[in-house]
Design a protein around this motif. Structure first.
Motif, PDB file in Angstrom:
ATOM      1  N   THR A 190      47.348   1.074  35.102  1.00 48.16           N
ATOM      2  CA  THR A 190      48.727   1.467  35.368  1.00 48.16           C
ATOM      3  C   THR A 190      49.552   1.163  34.117  1.00 48.16           C
ATOM      4  O   THR A 190      49.070   0.503  33.187  1.00 48.16           O
ATOM      5  N   GLN A 191      50.795   1.592  34.129  1.00 46.90           N
ATOM      6  CA  GLN A 191      51.669   1.321  32.987  1.00 46.90           C
ATOM      7  C   GLN A 191      51.935  -0.171  32.845  1.00 46.90           C
ATOM      8  O   GLN A 191      52.264  -0.639  31.771  1.00 46.90           O
ATOM      9  N   GLY A 192      51.771  -0.930  33.921  1.00 47.82           N
ATOM     10  CA  GLY A 192      51.957  -2.376  33.890  1.00 47.82           C
ATOM     11  C   GLY A 192      50.669  -3.141  33.661  1.00 47.82           C
ATOM     12  O   GLY A 192      50.600  -4.336  33.911  1.00 47.82           O
ATOM     13  N   SER A 193      49.631  -2.466  33.208  1.00 52.22           N
ATOM     14  CA  SER A 193      48.310  -3.044  32.920  1.00 52.22           C
ATOM     15  C   SER A 193      47.583  -3.584  34.148  1.00 52.22           C
ATOM     16  O   SER A 193      46.740  -4.462  34.040  1.00 52.22           O
ATOM     17  N   ILE A 194      47.896  -3.065  35.310  1.00 50.91           N
ATOM     18  CA  ILE A 194      47.118  -3.364  36.513  1.00 50.91           C
ATOM     19  C   ILE A 194      45.901  -2.451  36.470  1.00 50.91           C
ATOM     20  O   ILE A 194      45.992  -1.283  36.113  1.00 50.91           O
ATOM     21  N   LYS A 195      44.763  -2.991  36.827  1.00 50.58           N
ATOM     22  CA  LYS A 195      43.512  -2.237  36.743  1.00 50.58           C
ATOM     23  C   LYS A 195      43.074  -1.787  38.123  1.00 50.58           C
ATOM     24  O   LYS A 195      43.012  -2.593  39.037  1.00 50.58           O
ATOM     25  N   PHE A 196      42.749  -0.503  38.243  1.00 52.70           N
ATOM     26  CA  PHE A 196      42.148   0.042  39.458  1.00 52.70           C
ATOM     27  C   PHE A 196      40.667   0.228  39.152  1.00 52.70           C
ATOM     28  O   PHE A 196      40.319   0.820  38.134  1.00 52.70           O
ATOM     29  N   VAL A 197      39.823  -0.253  40.032  1.00 50.98           N
ATOM     30  CA  VAL A 197      38.382  -0.171  39.842  1.00 50.98           C
ATOM     31  C   VAL A 197      37.782   0.551  41.036  1.00 50.98           C
ATOM     32  O   VAL A 197      38.084   0.225  42.176  1.00 50.98           O
ATOM     33  N   LEU A 198      36.936   1.529  40.765  1.00 53.82           N
ATOM     34  CA  LEU A 198      36.247   2.269  41.815  1.00 53.82           C
ATOM     35  C   LEU A 198      34.750   2.152  41.578  1.00 53.82           C
ATOM     36  O   LEU A 198      34.257   2.523  40.520  1.00 53.82           O
ATOM     37  N   CYS A 199      34.032   1.613  42.561  1.00 55.73           N
ATOM     38  CA  CYS A 199      32.578   1.503  42.501  1.00 55.73           C
ATOM     39  C   CYS A 199      31.997   2.490  43.497  1.00 55.73           C
ATOM     40  O   CYS A 199      32.422   2.522  44.645  1.00 55.73           O
ATOM     41  N   TYR A 200      31.037   3.293  43.058  1.00 58.55           N
ATOM     42  CA  TYR A 200      30.451   4.290  43.937  1.00 58.55           C
ATOM     43  C   TYR A 200      28.989   4.469  43.571  1.00 58.55           C
ATOM     44  O   TYR A 200      28.569   4.161  42.457  1.00 58.55           O
ATOM     45  N   ASP A 201      28.198   4.973  44.534  1.00 58.10           N
ATOM     46  CA  ASP A 201      26.750   4.969  44.328  1.00 58.10           C
ATOM     47  C   ASP A 201      26.128   6.339  44.109  1.00 58.10           C
ATOM     48  O   ASP A 201      24.964   6.518  44.381  1.00 58.10           O
ATOM     49  N   SER A 202      26.889   7.296  43.612  1.00 60.45           N
ATOM     50  CA  SER A 202      26.309   8.566  43.171  1.00 60.45           C
ATOM     51  C   SER A 202      27.271   9.215  42.192  1.00 60.45           C
ATOM     52  O   SER A 202      28.442   8.856  42.143  1.00 60.45           O
ATOM     53  N   ASN A 203      26.758  10.147  41.416  1.00 59.98           N
ATOM     54  CA  ASN A 203      27.633  10.845  40.484  1.00 59.98           C
ATOM     55  C   ASN A 203      28.715  11.569  41.251  1.00 59.98           C
ATOM     56  O   ASN A 203      28.473  12.159  42.293  1.00 59.98           O
ATOM     57  N   LYS A 204      29.905  11.529  40.742  1.00 59.35           N
ATOM     58  CA  LYS A 204      31.067  12.128  41.401  1.00 59.35           C
ATOM     59  C   LYS A 204      31.874  12.872  40.356  1.00 59.35           C
ATOM     60  O   LYS A 204      31.900  12.493  39.193  1.00 59.35           O
ATOM     61  N   ASP A 205      32.549  13.910  40.781  1.00 61.81           N
ATOM     62  CA  ASP A 205      33.390  14.706  39.902  1.00 61.81           C
ATOM     63  C   ASP A 205      34.502  13.845  39.299  1.00 61.81           C
ATOM     64  O   ASP A 205      35.274  13.217  40.025  1.00 61.81           O
ATOM     65  N   GLU A 206      34.574  13.809  37.975  1.00 54.16           N
ATOM     66  CA  GLU A 206      35.576  13.002  37.277  1.00 54.16           C
ATOM     67  C   GLU A 206      37.004  13.434  37.615  1.00 54.16           C
ATOM     68  O   GLU A 206      37.900  12.608  37.683  1.00 54.16           O
ATOM     69  N   ASN A 207      37.209  14.733  37.825  1.00 54.00           N
ATOM     70  CA  ASN A 207      38.556  15.203  38.134  1.00 54.00           C
ATOM     71  C   ASN A 207      39.047  14.696  39.478  1.00 54.00           C
ATOM     72  O   ASN A 207      40.217  14.351  39.625  1.00 54.00           O
ATOM     73  N   SER A 208      38.170  14.656  40.476  1.00 55.95           N
ATOM     74  CA  SER A 208      38.596  14.157  41.783  1.00 55.95           C
ATOM     75  C   SER A 208      38.854  12.656  41.732  1.00 55.95           C
ATOM     76  O   SER A 208      39.788  12.160  42.373  1.00 55.95           O
ATOM     77  N   ILE A 209      38.075  11.928  40.948  1.00 56.98           N
ATOM     78  CA  ILE A 209      38.316  10.490  40.795  1.00 56.98           C
ATOM     79  C   ILE A 209      39.640  10.266  40.071  1.00 56.98           C
ATOM     80  O   ILE A 209      40.432   9.403  40.453  1.00 56.98           O
ATOM     81  N   ARG A 210      39.890  11.047  39.025  1.00 57.61           N
ATOM     82  CA  ARG A 210      41.154  10.930  38.280  1.00 57.61           C
ATOM     83  C   ARG A 210      42.339  11.195  39.199  1.00 57.61           C
ATOM     84  O   ARG A 210      43.319  10.449  39.214  1.00 57.61           O
ATOM     85  N   GLN A 211      42.245  12.245  40.020  1.00 54.12           N
ATOM     86  CA  GLN A 211      43.336  12.577  40.936  1.00 54.12           C
ATOM     87  C   GLN A 211      43.515  11.476  41.986  1.00 54.12           C
ATOM     88  O   GLN A 211      44.641  11.129  42.347  1.00 54.12           O
ATOM     89  N   PHE A 212      42.407  10.920  42.473  1.00 52.69           N
ATOM     90  CA  PHE A 212      42.471   9.813  43.420  1.00 52.69           C
ATOM     91  C   PHE A 212      43.228   8.632  42.810  1.00 52.69           C
ATOM     92  O   PHE A 212      44.141   8.075  43.428  1.00 52.69           O
ATOM     93  N   PHE A 213      42.873   8.273  41.572  1.00 48.57           N
ATOM     94  CA  PHE A 213      43.541   7.165  40.903  1.00 48.57           C
ATOM     95  C   PHE A 213      45.033   7.448  40.704  1.00 48.57           C
ATOM     96  O   PHE A 213      45.863   6.564  40.896  1.00 48.57           O
ATOM     97  N   GLN A 214      45.370   8.662  40.312  1.00 49.95           N
ATOM     98  CA  GLN A 214      46.778   8.992  40.094  1.00 49.95           C
ATOM     99  C   GLN A 214      47.583   8.883  41.388  1.00 49.95           C
ATOM    100  O   GLN A 214      48.699   8.360  41.385  1.00 49.95           O
ATOM    101  N   ASP A 215      47.015   9.342  42.479  1.00 50.53           N
ATOM    102  CA  ASP A 215      47.718   9.267  43.757  1.00 50.53           C
ATOM    103  C   ASP A 215      47.813   7.823  44.259  1.00 50.53           C
ATOM    104  O   ASP A 215      48.831   7.430  44.835  1.00 50.53           O
ATOM    105  N   VAL A 216      46.771   7.023  44.048  1.00 51.69           N
ATOM    106  CA  VAL A 216      46.829   5.613  44.433  1.00 51.69           C
ATOM    107  C   VAL A 216      47.860   4.899  43.566  1.00 51.69           C
ATOM    108  O   VAL A 216      48.608   4.036  44.049  1.00 51.69           O
ATOM    109  N   ASN A 217      47.940   5.258  42.294  1.00 50.05           N
ATOM    110  CA  ASN A 217      48.953   4.676  41.417  1.00 50.05           C
ATOM    111  C   ASN A 217      50.354   4.992  41.938  1.00 50.05           C
ATOM    112  O   ASN A 217      51.232   4.126  41.927  1.00 50.05           O
TER     113      ASN A 217
END
Length: 148
Positions: free
Chosen positions: A86-113
């Motif tokens: 985040t802009q405040g240097s908070i770290k979001f970490v996502l652990c998952y057990d198969s390859n996943k589309d980077e764009n959907s992960i990026r969008q997930f992180f942006q919405d959680v942010n």
């Protein structure tokens, strides 16, 4: 600060996500939306250690890039780790057990942010306290259902 564990409806793999300041990690369980995780018990026990180890990698990368989405940063015993700052240097970490589309992960992180920023704007929330709001948890799980 916040931790959740959930299962994906899209590809049948498990995920865990957490904003982490320094020592915060992932492992909580829930049987609500979007479902119970399919991580094995031994893997669930490793998740806090994997998340903590990934914080070192995130710390290294955060000084060499201006990007908020760090993408896939590591892999450990078949568990992939993606990170977002985040802009405040908070770290979001996502652990998952198969390859996943980077764009959907990026969008997930942006919405959680975006949800996280709304929590920060709450005058009754103290920065770096645990996020206990059930609405936040529910919305993160809805986002997981949508993107993961």
């Amino acid at each position: 600060m916040y931790e959740a564990e959930f299962s994906s409806f899209k590809h049948g793999f498990s995920s865990a996500a957490a904003p982490a300041s320094a020592p915060s990690v992932i492992t909580g369980t829930s049987q609500q939306l979007p479902g119970k995780s399919q991580f094995t018990t031994s893997t669930k026990e490793l998740l806090p250690f994997i998340a903590n180890a990934s914080l070192d990698i995130i710390e290294e990368q955060m000084w060499s890039t201006q990007a908020l989405n760090l993408g896939k940063i590591d892999q450990f015993y078949g568990i992939f780790i993606s990170a977002y700052l985040t802009q405040g240097s908070i770290k979001f970490v996502l652990c998952y057990d198969s390859n996943k589309d980077e764009n959907s992960i990026r969008q997930f992180f942006q919405d959680v942010n975006e949800l996280y920023v709304k929590i920060l704007m709450n005058p009754f929330y103290n920065v770096n306290d645990a996020i206990l709001a059930p609405e936040f948890d529910y919305k993160v799980k809805l986002l997981a259902k949508k993107y993961l």
